[in-house]
Design a protein around this motif. Structure first.
Motif, PDB file in Angstrom:
ATOM      1  N   ASP A  22       0.876  -1.624  -0.274  1.00 47.48           N
ATOM      2  CA  ASP A  22       0.275  -0.062  -0.062  1.00 47.48           C
ATOM      3  C   ASP A  22       0.969   0.898   0.321  1.00 47.48           C
ATOM      4  O   ASP A  22       0.984   2.226   0.875  1.00 47.48           O
ATOM      5  N   VAL A  23       1.646   1.257  -0.700  1.00 47.63           N
ATOM      6  CA  VAL A  23       2.241   2.895  -1.556  1.00 47.63           C
ATOM      7  C   VAL A  23       1.764   3.173  -2.319  1.00 47.63           C
ATOM      8  O   VAL A  23       1.027   2.594  -3.484  1.00 47.63           O
ATOM      9  N   GLY A  24       2.432   4.752  -2.432  1.00 49.77           N
ATOM     10  CA  GLY A  24       1.628   5.736  -3.763  1.00 49.77           C
ATOM     11  C   GLY A  24       3.166   4.595  -4.984  1.00 49.77           C
ATOM     12  O   GLY A  24       3.570   4.445  -5.413  1.00 49.77           O
ATOM     13  N   GLU A  25       2.265   5.510  -6.296  1.00 50.60           N
ATOM     14  CA  GLU A  25       2.925   4.647  -7.402  1.00 50.60           C
ATOM     15  C   GLU A  25       4.313   5.197  -7.700  1.00 50.60           C
ATOM     16  O   GLU A  25       5.063   4.506  -8.829  1.00 50.60           O
ATOM     17  N   HIS A  26       4.158   6.350  -7.553  1.00 53.31           N
ATOM     18  CA  HIS A  26       6.322   7.332  -7.667  1.00 53.31           C
ATOM     19  C   HIS A  26       6.477   5.805  -7.007  1.00 53.31           C
ATOM     20  O   HIS A  26       7.888   5.591  -7.263  1.00 53.31           O
ATOM     21  N   GLU A  27       6.651   5.837  -5.388  1.00 52.95           N
ATOM     22  CA  GLU A  27       7.087   4.999  -4.871  1.00 52.95           C
ATOM     23  C   GLU A  27       7.469   3.818  -5.471  1.00 52.95           C
ATOM     24  O   GLU A  27       9.031   2.715  -5.595  1.00 52.95           O
ATOM     25  N   ARG A  28       6.783   2.810  -6.247  1.00 50.96           N
ATOM     26  CA  ARG A  28       6.834   1.764  -6.578  1.00 50.96           C
ATOM     27  C   ARG A  28       7.357   1.636  -7.935  1.00 50.96           C
ATOM     28  O   ARG A  28       8.349   1.148  -8.610  1.00 50.96           O
ATOM     29  N   VAL A  29       7.511   3.280  -8.682  1.00 48.63           N
ATOM     30  CA  VAL A  29       8.136   2.940  -9.933  1.00 48.63           C
ATOM     31  C   VAL A  29       9.094   2.885  -9.875  1.00 48.63           C
ATOM     32  O   VAL A  29      10.965   3.012  -9.762  1.00 48.63           O
ATOM     33  N   ALA A  30      10.078   4.458  -8.519  1.00 49.58           N
ATOM     34  CA  ALA A  30      11.281   4.230  -8.366  1.00 49.58           C
ATOM     35  C   ALA A  30      11.983   3.456  -7.672  1.00 49.58           C
ATOM     36  O   ALA A  30      13.149   3.244  -8.245  1.00 49.58           O
ATOM     37  N   HIS A  31      11.104   2.462  -6.921  1.00 48.76           N
ATOM     38  CA  HIS A  31      11.525   1.505  -6.226  1.00 48.76           C
ATOM     39  C   HIS A  31      12.491  -0.060  -7.343  1.00 48.76           C
ATOM     40  O   HIS A  31      13.289  -0.125  -7.597  1.00 48.76           O
ATOM     41  N   ALA A  32      11.272  -0.146  -8.519  1.00 53.81           N
ATOM     42  CA  ALA A  32      11.594  -0.957  -9.761  1.00 53.81           C
ATOM     43  C   ALA A  32      12.945  -0.544 -10.585  1.00 53.81           C
ATOM     44  O   ALA A  32      13.723  -1.318 -10.688  1.00 53.81           O
ATOM     45  N   VAL A  33      12.870   0.699 -10.092  1.00 52.10           N
ATOM     46  CA  VAL A  33      13.433   1.032 -11.774  1.00 52.10           C
ATOM     47  C   VAL A  33      15.202   1.035 -10.782  1.00 52.10           C
ATOM     48  O   VAL A  33      16.307   1.110 -11.511  1.00 52.10           O
ATOM     49  N   ARG A  34      15.631   1.045  -9.349  1.00 46.56           N
ATOM     50  CA  ARG A  34      15.936   1.714  -8.485  1.00 46.56           C
ATOM     51  C   ARG A  34      17.076   0.460  -8.419  1.00 46.56           C
ATOM     52  O   ARG A  34      18.041   0.546  -8.766  1.00 46.56           O
ATOM     53  N   HIS A  35      16.226  -0.943  -8.525  1.00 52.08           N
ATOM     54  CA  HIS A  35      16.531  -2.491  -8.113  1.00 52.08           C
ATOM     55  C   HIS A  35      16.882  -3.235  -9.719  1.00 52.08           C
ATOM     56  O   HIS A  35      17.531  -4.224  -9.332  1.00 52.08           O
ATOM     57  N   CYS A  36      16.051  -2.402 -10.534  1.00 54.31           N
ATOM     58  CA  CYS A  36      16.383  -3.406 -11.961  1.00 54.31           C
ATOM     59  C   CYS A  36      17.591  -2.869 -13.046  1.00 54.31           C
ATOM     60  O   CYS A  36      18.219  -2.037 -13.007  1.00 54.31           O
ATOM     61  N   HIS A  37      18.486  -3.684 -13.953  1.00 55.55           N
ATOM     62  CA  HIS A  37      19.256  -3.253 -14.343  1.00 55.55           C
ATOM     63  C   HIS A  37      19.324  -4.458 -15.342  1.00 55.55           C
ATOM     64  O   HIS A  37      18.291  -5.289 -15.774  1.00 55.55           O
ATOM     65  N   GLN A  38      20.554  -4.050 -16.488  1.00 49.59           N
ATOM     66  CA  GLN A  38      20.319  -5.067 -17.464  1.00 49.59           C
ATOM     67  C   GLN A  38      20.681  -6.370 -17.471  1.00 49.59           C
ATOM     68  O   GLN A  38      20.913  -6.661 -16.442  1.00 49.59           O
ATOM     69  N   GLY A  39      19.452  -7.361 -17.895  1.00 59.03           N
ATOM     70  CA  GLY A  39      19.341  -8.807 -17.508  1.00 59.03           C
ATOM     71  C   GLY A  39      17.996  -9.032 -16.206  1.00 59.03           C
ATOM     72  O   GLY A  39      18.076 -10.596 -15.676  1.00 59.03           O
ATOM     73  N   SER A  40      17.508  -8.491 -15.211  1.00 61.24           N
ATOM     74  CA  SER A  40      17.272  -8.269 -14.056  1.00 61.24           C
ATOM     75  C   SER A  40      16.366  -9.060 -14.315  1.00 61.24           C
ATOM     76  O   SER A  40      14.920  -8.581 -16.225  1.00 61.24           O
ATOM     77  N   ILE A  41      14.947  -9.614 -13.834  1.00 61.01           N
ATOM     78  CA  ILE A  41      13.491 -10.202 -14.134  1.00 61.01           C
ATOM     79  C   ILE A  41      12.636  -8.973 -12.766  1.00 61.01           C
ATOM     80  O   ILE A  41      13.213  -8.883 -11.577  1.00 61.01           O
ATOM     81  N   LEU A  42      12.175  -8.542 -13.152  1.00 59.16           N
ATOM     82  CA  LEU A  42      10.775  -7.217 -12.040  1.00 59.16           C
ATOM     83  C   LEU A  42       9.823  -8.290 -12.289  1.00 59.16           C
ATOM     84  O   LEU A  42       8.934  -9.043 -12.469  1.00 59.16           O
ATOM     85  N   LEU A  43       8.926  -8.518 -10.653  1.00 60.05           N
ATOM     86  CA  LEU A  43       8.046  -9.187 -10.236  1.00 60.05           C
ATOM     87  C   LEU A  43       7.281  -7.921 -10.451  1.00 60.05           C
ATOM     88  O   LEU A  43       7.117  -7.248  -9.716  1.00 60.05           O
ATOM     89  N   ALA A  44       5.693  -8.232 -11.099  1.00 58.24           N
ATOM     90  CA  ALA A  44       4.941  -7.202 -11.072  1.00 58.24           C
ATOM     91  C   ALA A  44       3.353  -8.234 -10.903  1.00 58.24           C
ATOM     92  O   ALA A  44       3.715  -9.583 -11.067  1.00 58.24           O
ATOM     93  N   HIS A  45       2.243  -7.986 -10.871  1.00 57.91           N
ATOM     94  CA  HIS A  45       1.263  -8.774 -11.025  1.00 57.91           C
ATOM     95  C   HIS A  45       0.367  -7.263 -11.753  1.00 57.91           C
ATOM     96  O   HIS A  45       0.100  -6.788 -11.372  1.00 57.91           O
ATOM     97  N   ASP A  46      -0.719  -8.723 -12.328  1.00 55.00           N
ATOM     98  CA  ASP A  46      -1.765  -8.563 -12.958  1.00 55.00           C
ATOM     99  C   ASP A  46      -3.427  -8.728 -12.334  1.00 55.00           C
ATOM    100  O   ASP A  46      -3.881  -8.233 -12.878  1.00 55.00           O
ATOM    101  N   GLY A  47      -3.158  -9.702 -11.107  1.00 59.73           N
ATOM    102  CA  GLY A  47      -3.958  -9.745  -9.814  1.00 59.73           C
ATOM    103  C   GLY A  47      -4.059  -9.817  -8.915  1.00 59.73           C
ATOM    104  O   GLY A  47      -2.690  -9.500  -8.982  1.00 59.73           O
ATOM    105  N   PHE A  48      -4.723  -9.777  -7.587  1.00 59.87           N
ATOM    106  CA  PHE A  48      -3.910  -9.672  -6.765  1.00 59.87           C
ATOM    107  C   PHE A  48      -4.730 -10.749  -5.729  1.00 59.87           C
ATOM    108  O   PHE A  48      -5.711 -11.463  -5.581  1.00 59.87           O
ATOM    109  N   ALA A  49      -4.321 -12.737  -5.566  1.00 60.40           N
ATOM    110  CA  ALA A  49      -4.622 -13.648  -4.784  1.00 60.40           C
ATOM    111  C   ALA A  49      -5.555 -13.322  -3.590  1.00 60.40           C
ATOM    112  O   ALA A  49      -5.042 -12.377  -2.565  1.00 60.40           O
ATOM    113  N   GLY A  50      -6.631 -14.084  -3.916  1.00 56.26           N
ATOM    114  CA  GLY A  50      -7.555 -13.943  -2.667  1.00 56.26           C
ATOM    115  C   GLY A  50      -8.320 -15.423  -2.369  1.00 56.26           C
ATOM    116  O   GLY A  50      -7.728 -16.721  -2.546  1.00 56.26           O
ATOM    117  N   PRO A  51      -9.582 -14.418  -1.652  1.00 52.47           N
ATOM    118  CA  PRO A  51      -9.746 -16.352  -1.206  1.00 52.47           C
ATOM    119  C   PRO A  51      -9.950 -17.537  -1.989  1.00 52.47           C
ATOM    120  O   PRO A  51     -10.530 -18.016  -1.813  1.00 52.47           O
TER     121      PRO A  51
END
Length: 240
Positions: free
Chosen positions: A159-188
């Protein structure tokens, strides 16, 4: 951990080029591997696919078969968009909750059903929560799949803002990195209860992530596509 398991882990970590999970791609190309999980979802997947198409990017979608049964039209859209399908499980229950034999049976059955639903061969598997033991890793391998983990996350289950999400991902990814993202949210309905879904426009976030990578000179690619010009980087990562 028993002595037998310690010995097996030592053997696995001593032969990482063969064993272990894929955690990146060694490549000369300016690519980052984009992966999505916990879908398909009518609320998130279409927007993500639109963003990928607009950016000329491809991705690997680790799907839950229970959701794929309900939304086969989204599987068709993923494949038609030039993306890659992979397995996340029949549901989102930790594979480490099962014995090796039970993990093997349920993973193989899910793989076979996803292949029937999609008409596509399935090669990659991501364990729910990234949780795997030596036994479940072996079960997945017996089922004819390779385990794929990640380098960095998009923080889209937080539960963070979009800017924080993008900044975190870009900061920790480099050439050849694998990014984990989600197009859904697992629930009951997926066998788990991880609390309320965070507020996130997954399509808009995908667009911002791809723009952020573009500013760094990186292009989003599916794992299979990235491996055509690179080599898998593997590590033995196990969670008790």
């Amino acid at each position: 951990m028993t002595k037998a398991r310690q010995a097996l882990l030592a053997r696995l970590t001593g032969s990482l080029p063969v064993h272990g999970s894929i955690v990146g791609v060694a490549t000369d190309e300016r690519t980052v591997v984009i992966t999505y999980g916990d879908g398909p979802s009518p609320d998130g997947t279409p927007g993500v696919l639109d963003a990928l198409a607009d950016a000329g990017a491809t991705a690997t979608f680790f799907v839950l078969v229970g959701r794929a049964r309900k939304h086969p039209e989204l599987l068709e859209r993923i494949v038609a968009g030039g993306h890659e399908l992979a397995l996340h499980g029949d549901d989102h229950v930790r594979l480490t909750d099962f014995s090796e034999e039970a993990a093997y049976r349920r993973t193989l059955a899910a793989k076979q059903e996803l292949e029937q639903l999609s008409g596509q061969p399935i090669e990659w598997f991501r364990p729910p929560y990234g949780a795997q033991s030596i036994e479940t890793w072996q079960a997945v391998k017996r089922a004819g799949l390779q385990t794929v983990l990640w380098t960095a996350t998009a923080w889209d289950v937080k539960d963070v803002g979009e800017h924080e999400r993008v900044a975190h991902a870009v900061r920790h990814c480099h050439q050849g990195s694998i990014l984990l993202a989600h197009d859904g949210f697992a629930g009951p309905a997926d066998g788990v209860d991880d609390g309320p879904e965070p507020e996130v426009d997954r399509g808009a976030l995908a667009a911002e992530l791809l723009s952020g990578f573009a500013r760094e000179g990186l292009v989003g690619r599916s794992l299979g596509e990235a491996l055509r010009a690179g080599k898998a980087v593997r590590r033995a990562r196990f969670t008790e």
